[in-house]
Design a protein around this motif. Sequence first.
Motif, mmCIF file in Angstrom:
data_model
loop_
_atom_site.group_PDB
_atom_site.id
_atom_site.type_symbol
_atom_site.label_atom_id
_atom_site.label_comp_id
_atom_site.label_asym_id
_atom_site.label_seq_id
_atom_site.Cartn_x
_atom_site.Cartn_y
_atom_site.Cartn_z
ATOM 1 N N VAL A 206 -4.374 1.367 -0.892
ATOM 2 C CA VAL A 206 -3.510 1.687 -2.444
ATOM 3 C C VAL A 206 -2.646 2.367 -3.157
ATOM 4 C CG1 VAL A 206 -4.927 0.965 -3.987
ATOM 5 C CG2 VAL A 206 -5.741 0.085 -1.864
ATOM 6 N N ARG A 207 -2.662 3.201 -2.927
ATOM 7 C CA ARG A 207 -2.189 4.096 -3.364
ATOM 8 C C ARG A 207 -0.512 3.972 -3.372
ATOM 9 N NH1 ARG A 207 -3.233 10.015 -0.865
ATOM 10 N NH2 ARG A 207 -5.640 8.794 -1.457
ATOM 11 N N THR A 208 0.150 3.797 -2.473
ATOM 12 C CA THR A 208 0.776 3.219 -1.675
ATOM 13 C C THR A 208 1.495 1.948 -2.597
ATOM 14 O OG1 THR A 208 1.275 4.381 0.088
ATOM 15 C CG2 THR A 208 3.429 2.846 -0.375
ATOM 16 N N LEU A 209 0.826 1.302 -2.479
ATOM 17 C CA LEU A 209 1.217 -0.305 -3.601
ATOM 18 C C LEU A 209 1.170 0.360 -5.098
ATOM 19 C CD1 LEU A 209 1.654 -3.132 -3.852
ATOM 20 C CD2 LEU A 209 -1.210 -3.143 -3.712
ATOM 21 N N ILE B 195 4.236 1.075 -10.246
ATOM 22 C CA ILE B 195 4.395 1.906 -11.447
ATOM 23 C C ILE B 195 6.407 1.960 -10.891
ATOM 24 C CG2 ILE B 195 4.400 4.269 -12.276
ATOM 25 C CD1 ILE B 195 1.560 4.044 -11.354
ATOM 26 N N ILE B 196 6.759 2.258 -10.175
ATOM 27 C CA ILE B 196 7.956 2.657 -9.626
ATOM 28 C C ILE B 196 9.210 1.243 -10.077
ATOM 29 C CG2 ILE B 196 9.828 2.644 -8.205
ATOM 30 C CD1 ILE B 196 7.843 4.752 -6.617
ATOM 31 N N PHE B 197 8.374 -0.129 -10.233
ATOM 32 C CA PHE B 197 9.419 -1.160 -10.297
ATOM 33 C C PHE B 197 8.940 -1.237 -11.125
ATOM 34 C CE2 PHE B 197 9.063 -5.676 -10.966
ATOM 35 C CZ PHE B 197 9.983 -5.981 -10.264
ATOM 36 N N GLY B 198 8.015 -0.570 -12.363
ATOM 37 C CA GLY B 198 8.141 -1.298 -13.691
ATOM 38 C C GLY B 198 8.457 -0.236 -14.197
#
Length: 76
Positions: free
Chosen positions: A53-56, A61-64
């Motif tokens: 979940v942390r990776t997801l 967040i990076i995508f956003g």
Amino acid sequence: MLAISINRYFAIHIPLRAKLIFSRQNVAIIIVLIWIASFGAISPLLYQRRKTVRTLISLVIIFGVCWLPYYVVNIC
């Protein structure tokens, strides 16, 4: 993609009202609601697999952050 699909559905079925329904403000609200629904869908996973979940979450967040300038320029 979901927002585009919804927009195309209304454009085909009720073309005259679609322009009124999909103003810039309404489109922004729809996109925010889709993001909230997406986070709500993965929230039960927070208690099951913390590392996954942390990776997801970091990917989302990076995508956003990467696509935020594009959406700000094109929607506003």
